[in-house]
Design an enzyme around this catalytic site. Structure first.
Site, PDB file in Angstrom:
ATOM      1  CG  HIS A  71     -10.813  86.936  23.841  1.00  0.00           C
ATOM      2  ND1 HIS A  71     -11.827  87.862  23.891  1.00  0.00           N
ATOM      3  CD2 HIS A  71      -9.799  87.525  23.165  1.00  0.00           C
ATOM      4  CE1 HIS A  71     -11.439  88.967  23.279  1.00  0.00           C
ATOM      5  NE2 HIS A  71     -10.214  88.788  22.818  1.00  0.00           N
ATOM      6  CB  CYS A 102      -8.115  88.642  19.923  1.00  0.00           C
ATOM      7  SG  CYS A 102      -6.560  88.412  20.790  1.00  0.00           S
TER       8      CYS A 102
END
Length: 554
Positions: free
Chosen positions: A389, A408
């Site tokens: 992301h 992440c």
């Protein structure tokens, strides 16, 4: 995976009528050359096959010895092809979420015994990604250099950092080493031969530092000298460990895929036809704390979520963000935070934060420039609930060490990544992608062309021209894999990058977390989002926030 058998029923044997076949000799040569692909020839018979073949051809072998040769060669070939296809260590035994792919190793060896060109079949076992082939091509020269440098004494570590123009007694040896490694070009070698650190030597040192993830200052300091003194045999081992991990990865990657190498903190996007890297960028990966590490895994990309909501994970909200926002209620409003109870949105205040702390409500963040997930999330379901992301803090990409997230992968160019994944998909040019990232509400776009994301852990990489680069072992995973390869079966803690304990909690609440802000049924929401190519819908990603720094992203 097993090639089709020939039309004529040729016996799948390496020894026929008391003589070795051409295929037997070619397979034996591949076993003897196992070091070229990062494996140990001694484990597969090494150079002993030539002598055994000679005994057979000279008529000195008994029928029993001929049968034994067939059995031994077949057994060695079986171990070799299994190592090439899956690696020597099964990643599942180390806790990695990489399900084994079916592979008929016995049938493959049968095919080798009758193949017109066994080498072609063996090459077909290699991982598809260019990174693997680049390492394989660079390995033989590194072995040669390791042999040449094996008895060289280490360079002395100076008592203080030395800059160009200062005296360093070991400067001539430093110049020789840098020339051997390819960092000091031959025309500059003479100018760098004195005991004074020359500008040419400083330039070469910067090239070395760049290849070893060190600050590129051209200064002879402790960290740089320690990296220079790492034995090249150790660097060979790093390449071998990287090749082992690459063999864990699935072979069916689809027409395009994304590779994130965690130690290198780098992403490459690859097209299969023709095979090439079309996009590369530096990324932010998981921090070194055990519960924040980026895992090793392979996941299919289902969709892209533009302008996502961020659902703050319960533990982070209760333990960190509640305290931060209670001190700065104005920060909550400006950054788009709100509290949700049974589908109702409430402003952040002391009473609503108390509900979050007790687990009776959840904290969320609206899409926008301060959203911690940035303008894009790559939807790639996986057991660790990690995603690729964007971020609200792009300046962090300027750092040399970018192991900062909670697992992440934060990407600096979300529009470019979206364009890669949506290439050829009607209606999604760069202008529409950028408009989607500016929306006030989420937009989910399913991929028309499938894609795969590989999260790999390799402390050695190679450029297309053969330049080797070495990266810090962020999570201490190399030593753990080496123990597994050496047969250490002692029970130990879960390996770096394996699924942390939080995964069980994440999986239990994924259905609820996938629901929309209106409180809709989670399964229905997922099914409806996948049914259309693109439709509005909320992302409720709890993947890896920026902790107290709410602008950081996962």
């Amino acid at each position: 995976m097993t090639p089709a058998a020939a039309a004529d029923p040729v016996p799948a044997r390496f020894v026929r009528d008391g003589a070795s076949t051409r295929q037997a000799r070619l397979v034996a040569a591949a076993l003897a050359g196992a070091a070229d692909v990062g494996l140990d020839p001694a484990e597969y018979g090494g150079a002993a096959w030539a002598e055994r073949f000679r005994a057979l051809e000279d008529g000195h072998a008994t029928p029993e010895q001929a049968d034994r040769l067939e059995t031994d060669l077949r057994s060695a070939a079986l171990r070799f092809v299994e190592a090439l296809r899956h690696g020597r260590v099964r990643p599942q035994t180390l806790g990695y979420a990489l399900p084994p792919e079916p592979f008929d190793a016995k049938g493959f060896v049968d095919a080798l015994a009758i193949a017109a060109d066994p080498a072609v079949l063996l090459d077909s076992l290699a991982p598809r990604d260019p990174a693997y082939n680049r390492l394989v091509r660079a390995l033989p020269r590194l072995r040669e250099l390791a042999e040449r440098r094996r008895r060289q004494p280490p360079l002395p570590v100076p008592t203080r950092p030395l800059r160009p123009g200062e005296r360093y007694a070991a400067a001539p040896r430093l110049a020789e080493l840098l020339a051997t490694l390819g960092d000091l070009e031959e025309p500059q070698r003479a100018a760098a031969a004195s005991k004074v650190l020359s500008p040419e030597l400083a330039d070469a040192l910067r090239r070395f530092q760049a290849r070893h993830a060190l600050p590129q200052d051209g200064v002879v300091g402790r960290r740089t000298v320690e990296a220079l003194n790492v034995p090249l045999d150790r660097r060979v081992a790093q390449v071998e460990l990287a090749l082992e991990r690459w063999r864990w990865m699935p072979r069916d990657l689809g027409p395009r895929w994304i590779v994130v190498n965690v130690p290198a903190q780098r992403l490459e996007a690859v097209e299969a036809e023709p095979l090439r890297v079309t996009l590369a960028m530096e990324v932010i990966v998981g921090a070194t704390e055990e519960d924040r590490r980026t895992p090793v895994l392979a996941a299919r990309v289902e969709a892209l979520m533009f302008s996502p909501y961020w659902d703050v994970p319960e533990k982070l909200a209760a333990q960190e963000l509640v305290r931060l926002l209670a001190r700065r209620l104005d920060l909550a409003e400006g950054d788009g935070f709100f509290v949700e109870v049974d589908g109702a949105r409430l402003p952040v205040g002391r009473r609503t934060l108390a509900l979050v702390r007790r687990g009776e409500a959840r904290l969320r963040q609206r899409p926008g420039p301060r959203n911690s997930l940035g303008p894009l999330v790559v939807v790639m379901p996986n057991p660790s609930d990690v995603y690729l992301h964007g971020t609200a803090r792009p300046r962090l990409f300027n750092r040399n060490d970018r192991a900062l997230s909670h697992g992440c992968i934060r990407v600096p160019e979300p529009a470019a990544l979206a364009a890669f994944l949506l290439a050829g998909q009607p209606g999604y040019d760069r202008a529409r992608i950028e408009a989607a990232m500016m929306r006030a509400e989420p937009l989910r776009v399913s991929l028309a062309t499938p894609a795969t994301v590989l999260l790999v852990y390799a402390t050695a990489t190679a450029d297309e021209d053969g330049t080797l680069r070495f990266w810090p072992d962020l999570y201490g995973a190399d030593a753990q894999l080496e123990r597994a390869l050496s047969g250490d079966r002692s029970r130990s803690r879960p390996p770096p990058g394996a699924h942390p304990p939080r995964v069980r909690e994440i999986v239990r609440r994924r259905a609820r977390d996938a629901a929309t802000a209106q409180g809709g049924d989670a399964a229905a929401a997922r099914e409806g989002a996948a049914a259309a190519d693109a439709q509005p819908g909320e992302a409720t990603f709890q993947a890896d926030p920026g902790a107290v720094d709410v602008g950081g992203g996962g």
